[in-house]
Design a protein around this motif. Structure first.
Motif, PDB file in Angstrom:
ATOM      1  N   ILE A 103      15.387   1.023   7.919  1.00 26.22           N
ATOM      2  CA  ILE A 103      15.528  -0.353   8.771  1.00 26.22           C
ATOM      3  C   ILE A 103      14.803  -0.296  10.138  1.00 26.22           C
ATOM      4  O   ILE A 103      14.325  -1.209  10.548  1.00 26.22           O
ATOM      5  N   GLN A 104      14.982   1.088  10.747  1.00 28.12           N
ATOM      6  CA  GLN A 104      14.222   0.795  12.066  1.00 28.12           C
ATOM      7  C   GLN A 104      12.672   0.958  11.692  1.00 28.12           C
ATOM      8  O   GLN A 104      11.876   0.295  12.730  1.00 28.12           O
ATOM      9  N   ASP A 105      12.106   1.502  10.944  1.00 28.82           N
ATOM     10  CA  ASP A 105      10.793   1.312  10.569  1.00 28.82           C
ATOM     11  C   ASP A 105      10.378  -0.008  10.065  1.00 28.82           C
ATOM     12  O   ASP A 105       9.365  -0.560  10.634  1.00 28.82           O
ATOM     13  N   ILE A 106      11.290  -0.910   9.700  1.00 28.12           N
ATOM     14  CA  ILE A 106      11.063  -2.344   9.189  1.00 28.12           C
ATOM     15  C   ILE A 106      11.123  -2.950  10.474  1.00 28.12           C
ATOM     16  O   ILE A 106      10.174  -3.959  10.726  1.00 28.12           O
ATOM     17  N   ALA A 107      12.016  -2.908  11.361  1.00 23.25           N
ATOM     18  CA  ALA A 107      12.338  -3.477  12.730  1.00 23.25           C
ATOM     19  C   ALA A 107      10.883  -3.316  13.514  1.00 23.25           C
ATOM     20  O   ALA A 107      10.478  -4.357  14.075  1.00 23.25           O
ATOM     21  N   ASP A 108      10.288  -1.991  13.433  1.00 20.01           N
ATOM     22  CA  ASP A 108       9.117  -1.947  14.200  1.00 20.01           C
ATOM     23  C   ASP A 108       7.945  -2.574  13.585  1.00 20.01           C
ATOM     24  O   ASP A 108       7.259  -3.133  14.496  1.00 20.01           O
ATOM     25  N   LEU A 109       7.737  -2.649  12.380  1.00 23.68           N
ATOM     26  CA  LEU A 109       6.703  -3.437  11.631  1.00 23.68           C
ATOM     27  C   LEU A 109       7.017  -4.978  12.158  1.00 23.68           C
ATOM     28  O   LEU A 109       5.901  -5.558  12.180  1.00 23.68           O
ATOM     29  N   SER A 147      13.949  -5.314  17.681  1.00 26.13           N
ATOM     30  CA  SER A 147      14.735  -4.484  18.020  1.00 26.13           C
ATOM     31  C   SER A 147      15.619  -4.186  16.677  1.00 26.13           C
ATOM     32  O   SER A 147      15.609  -5.395  15.971  1.00 26.13           O
ATOM     33  N   ARG A 148      16.412  -3.195  16.109  1.00 29.58           N
ATOM     34  CA  ARG A 148      17.172  -3.218  15.109  1.00 29.58           C
ATOM     35  C   ARG A 148      18.264  -4.037  15.214  1.00 29.58           C
ATOM     36  O   ARG A 148      18.685  -4.740  14.214  1.00 29.58           O
ATOM     37  N   ALA A 149      18.703  -4.368  16.502  1.00 34.68           N
ATOM     38  CA  ALA A 149      19.850  -5.422  16.538  1.00 34.68           C
ATOM     39  C   ALA A 149      19.290  -6.659  16.126  1.00 34.68           C
ATOM     40  O   ALA A 149      20.150  -7.578  15.695  1.00 34.68           O
ATOM     41  N   SER A 150      18.293  -6.953  16.968  1.00 36.78           N
ATOM     42  CA  SER A 150      17.655  -8.404  16.492  1.00 36.78           C
ATOM     43  C   SER A 150      17.537  -8.821  14.940  1.00 36.78           C
ATOM     44  O   SER A 150      17.419  -9.810  14.688  1.00 36.78           O
ATOM     45  N   LEU A 151      17.002  -7.412  14.473  1.00 39.37           N
ATOM     46  CA  LEU A 151      16.506  -7.781  12.854  1.00 39.37           C
ATOM     47  C   LEU A 151      18.082  -8.359  12.267  1.00 39.37           C
ATOM     48  O   LEU A 151      17.535  -9.172  11.423  1.00 39.37           O
ATOM     49  N   THR A 197       0.738  -1.376  -0.029  1.00 42.85           N
ATOM     50  CA  THR A 197       0.155  -0.050   0.071  1.00 42.85           C
ATOM     51  C   THR A 197       0.964   1.129   0.037  1.00 42.85           C
ATOM     52  O   THR A 197       0.301   2.316  -0.627  1.00 42.85           O
ATOM     53  N   GLN A 198       2.027   1.474   0.526  1.00 43.91           N
ATOM     54  CA  GLN A 198       3.011   2.477   0.680  1.00 43.91           C
ATOM     55  C   GLN A 198       4.281   2.332   0.168  1.00 43.91           C
ATOM     56  O   GLN A 198       5.102   3.343  -0.140  1.00 43.91           O
ATOM     57  N   GLY A 199       4.595   1.075  -0.409  1.00 41.52           N
ATOM     58  CA  GLY A 199       6.032   0.940  -1.017  1.00 41.52           C
ATOM     59  C   GLY A 199       7.116   0.752   0.160  1.00 41.52           C
ATOM     60  O   GLY A 199       6.660   0.703   1.331  1.00 41.52           O
ATOM     61  N   PHE A 200       8.402   0.603  -0.492  1.00 39.29           N
ATOM     62  CA  PHE A 200       9.118   0.234   0.948  1.00 39.29           C
ATOM     63  C   PHE A 200      10.440   1.614   0.535  1.00 39.29           C
ATOM     64  O   PHE A 200      11.256   1.283   1.517  1.00 39.29           O
ATOM     65  N   LEU A 201      10.767   2.181  -0.430  1.00 39.26           N
ATOM     66  CA  LEU A 201      11.621   3.280  -0.671  1.00 39.26           C
ATOM     67  C   LEU A 201      11.666   3.959   0.590  1.00 39.26           C
ATOM     68  O   LEU A 201      12.756   4.175   0.831  1.00 39.26           O
TER      69      LEU A 201
END
Length: 220
Positions: free
Chosen positions: A34-40, A44-48, A26-30
């Protein structure tokens, strides 16, 4: 980085990228960081980074997931030992999942940022369209299907089902996804099958089939 067994790591990679599908289609990924993706992913960013090496790695996993999922249907559709009615149902299911997994927004972002993945995705799309085109043509030759333009039947699914998986469209029209899929499946089946073959499939449990599709969509 904690050690994760290869099979478990791959299973979790798939599970995590599934959480991105709705937002990316619905919104694309560009614009996603990385923090947005980790939240989704509820990580955590480290765990990702236990599972993915980069943003491109995440998009690659998502793209491959889409391709592999859709390809599973193609194996049944091209199997001539399976009845036309069952294969028609698989064509419908594949079209629903294609609409749910991909969108023009996602494809445009993929083309701009990962051209090699875009080409892979488009090649897969072309191959699947060819399988479905052949299925329709064979059904017409064997006089199971009405004489129609197979390319238009494929485009029809892409356009209609893209609208159905758009929640805002359904809300604006006061429609439910389940009833919309049922009504469209019945209309498409009536359009494609010759009357004598249509009659032989009257006992098909369309509600059960659509419920199964919705259950799979909910797992995305």
């Amino acid at each position: 980085m904690r050690k994760i067994a290869p099979d478990e790591r791959q299973r979790l990679r798939k599970a995590y990228v599934k959480k991105l599908i709705h937002v990316i289609r619905t919104q694309g990924f560009l614009s996603l960081t990385i923090q947005d993706i980790a939240d989704l992913m509820n990580l955590s960013r480290a765990s990702l980074y236990n599972y993915f090496s980069s943003k491109e790695d995440i998009i690659m996993e998502l793209t491959n997931l889409c391709i592999n999922y859709i390809n599973e249907f193609g194996q049944t559709i091209s199997n001539e030992e399976v009845s036309y009615s069952l294969r028609f149902r698989k064509v419908f299911e594949q079209a629903v999942f294609s609409a749910a997994y991909t969108s023009d927004i996602y494809l445009n972002d993929l083309k701009r940022s990962c051209p090699h993945l875009y080409e892979k995705k488009m090649q897969s799309r072309k191959e699947q369209a060819s399988i479905i085109h052949t299925f329709y043509q064979n059904g017409m030759k064997e006089e199971v299907f009405n004489k129609l333009n197979a390319s238009i039947l494929i485009i029809q699914d892409e356009i209609v089902l893209e609208r159905f998986v758009n929640t805002s469209f359904l809300m604006e029209e006061g429609l439910s996804l389940k009833q919309s899929l049922i009504d469209y499946y019945v209309a498409k089946k009536t359009q494609v099958f010759k009357p004598e073959y249509l009659k032989s499939t009257e006992n098909e449990d369309i509600n059960e089939m659509v419920d199964c599709v919705l259950k799979k969509l909910a797992a995305i």
